[in-house]
Design an enzyme around this catalytic site. Structure first.
Site, PDB file in Angstrom:
ATOM      1  N   THR A 137     -17.166  40.544  45.458  1.00  0.00           N
ATOM      2  CA  THR A 137     -17.480  39.125  45.610  1.00  0.00           C
ATOM      3  C   THR A 137     -16.266  38.260  45.313  1.00  0.00           C
ATOM      4  OG1 THR A 137     -19.772  39.560  44.983  1.00  0.00           O
ATOM      5  CG2 THR A 137     -19.041  37.279  44.914  1.00  0.00           C
ATOM      6  N   TYR A 138     -15.510  38.646  44.306  1.00  0.00           N
ATOM      7  CA  TYR A 138     -14.296  37.908  43.967  1.00  0.00           C
ATOM      8  C   TYR A 138     -13.328  37.912  45.145  1.00  0.00           C
ATOM      9  CZ  TYR A 138     -10.319  36.239  41.250  1.00  0.00           C
ATOM     10  OH  TYR A 138      -9.264  35.511  40.796  1.00  0.00           O
ATOM     11  N   LYS A 155     -23.916  37.317  53.326  1.00  0.00           N
ATOM     12  CA  LYS A 155     -24.401  38.376  52.438  1.00  0.00           C
ATOM     13  C   LYS A 155     -25.795  38.754  52.945  1.00  0.00           C
ATOM     14  CE  LYS A 155     -24.444  40.639  48.325  1.00  0.00           C
ATOM     15  NZ  LYS A 155     -23.381  41.462  47.718  1.00  0.00           N
ATOM     16  N   GLY A 184     -21.185  43.546  51.573  1.00  0.00           N
ATOM     17  CA  GLY A 184     -22.251  44.514  51.367  1.00  0.00           C
ATOM     18  C   GLY A 184     -22.838  44.437  49.970  1.00  0.00           C
ATOM     19  N   ALA A 185     -23.724  45.378  49.669  1.00  0.00           N
ATOM     20  CA  ALA A 185     -24.334  45.477  48.344  1.00  0.00           C
ATOM     21  C   ALA A 185     -23.884  46.796  47.733  1.00  0.00           C
ATOM     22  CB  ALA A 185     -25.856  45.424  48.454  1.00  0.00           C
ATOM     23  N   GLY A 186     -22.928  46.730  46.810  1.00  0.00           N
ATOM     24  CA  GLY A 186     -22.444  47.959  46.198  1.00  0.00           C
ATOM     25  C   GLY A 186     -21.583  48.771  47.148  1.00  0.00           C
TER      26      GLY A 186
END
Length: 228
Positions: free
Chosen positions: A19-20, A38, A117-119
């Site tokens: 995210t950063y 997202k 993405g997520a993870g």
């Protein structure tokens, strides 16, 4: 506007800094018709208005000086667990076609897209059926892999790269996140980076420091191979 290029951001593990980096990348392209998306986030926060707010979207918006944009996320789930489990706990059916429909609309609106993405690569979105790597293939985007230079980075990064290659997913480049500003004084970090680049054969990469607030224009142009 005709869609030109997008990038799917994944990490070697949770908390690596996707995210950063996504916020920095979005900052670099938002003024040239760039957008951020997202598709799904768990661990969302319920605010006073009763709505769930995606913390990654909040952070990206905060870092870019804009109001929270609910259109940047399709699914918000409250449980702070993997998306597949959060959706089961909250009786929310994840419809991949809904995500693809949103993606089609975003491609018409923006020239460049940052999709976070997520993870990692194998995070399930639908139990036993659909994973992050499936979503990458559906959206047909090259991957930017966020990794680190700390101890353990070589193994985590190379395993993810090899998995991406076997899946036939294009790798745009690597981002080494939270790298020390003085690599000469942190010889093990520099060596980890050198080993990863040599083993992977990947030449396109960025170094991001922990307190960095933007990516220099020249570095971003070199990395993305576009005019910014």
């Amino acid at each position: 506007m005709k869609f030109d290029r997008g990038y799917f951001i994944i990490g070697t593990d949770t908390g690596i800094g996707k995210t950063y980096f996504s916020s920095l990348l979005y900052k670099g392209i938002k003024d040239i018709d760039g957008g951020y998306y997202k598709p799904i986030q768990s661990g969302c926060l319920k605010k006073d208005d009763g709505a769930l707010y995606a913390p990654d979207v909040e952070f990206v918006c905060f870092m870019n000086g804009k109001e929270y944009d609910k259109n940047m996320v399709t699914y918000t789930l409250e449980a702070e667990v993997s998306p597949h489990l959060a959706s089961e706990l909250e009786n929310v059916k994840i419809d991949i076609e809904k995500i693809k429909k949103t993606w089609t609309e975003l491609k018409k609106k923006y020239k460049y897209m940052v999709v976070e993405g997520a993870g990692g690569l194998y995070v399930p979105l639908i139990r036993d059926k659909f994973y992050i790597f499936d979503l990458i293939k559906e959206l047909n985007l090259p991957v930017i892999l966020v990794c680190s230079s700390r101890v353990g980075a070589i193994n985590h990064t190379i395993l993810t790269i090899e998995a991406l290659k076997k899946m036939g997913i294009s790798i745009h480049g690597l981002v080494f996140n939270r790298v020390s500003e003085d690599l000469d004084s942190n010889y093990f970090e520099k060596d980890n980076i050198d080993v990863i680049l040599k083993l992977s054969g990947i030449e396109r990469y960025l170094l991001v420091n922990s307190d960095q607030r933007e990516i220099p224009k020249e570095e971003l142009q070199r990395f993305l191979e576009i005019e910014v």
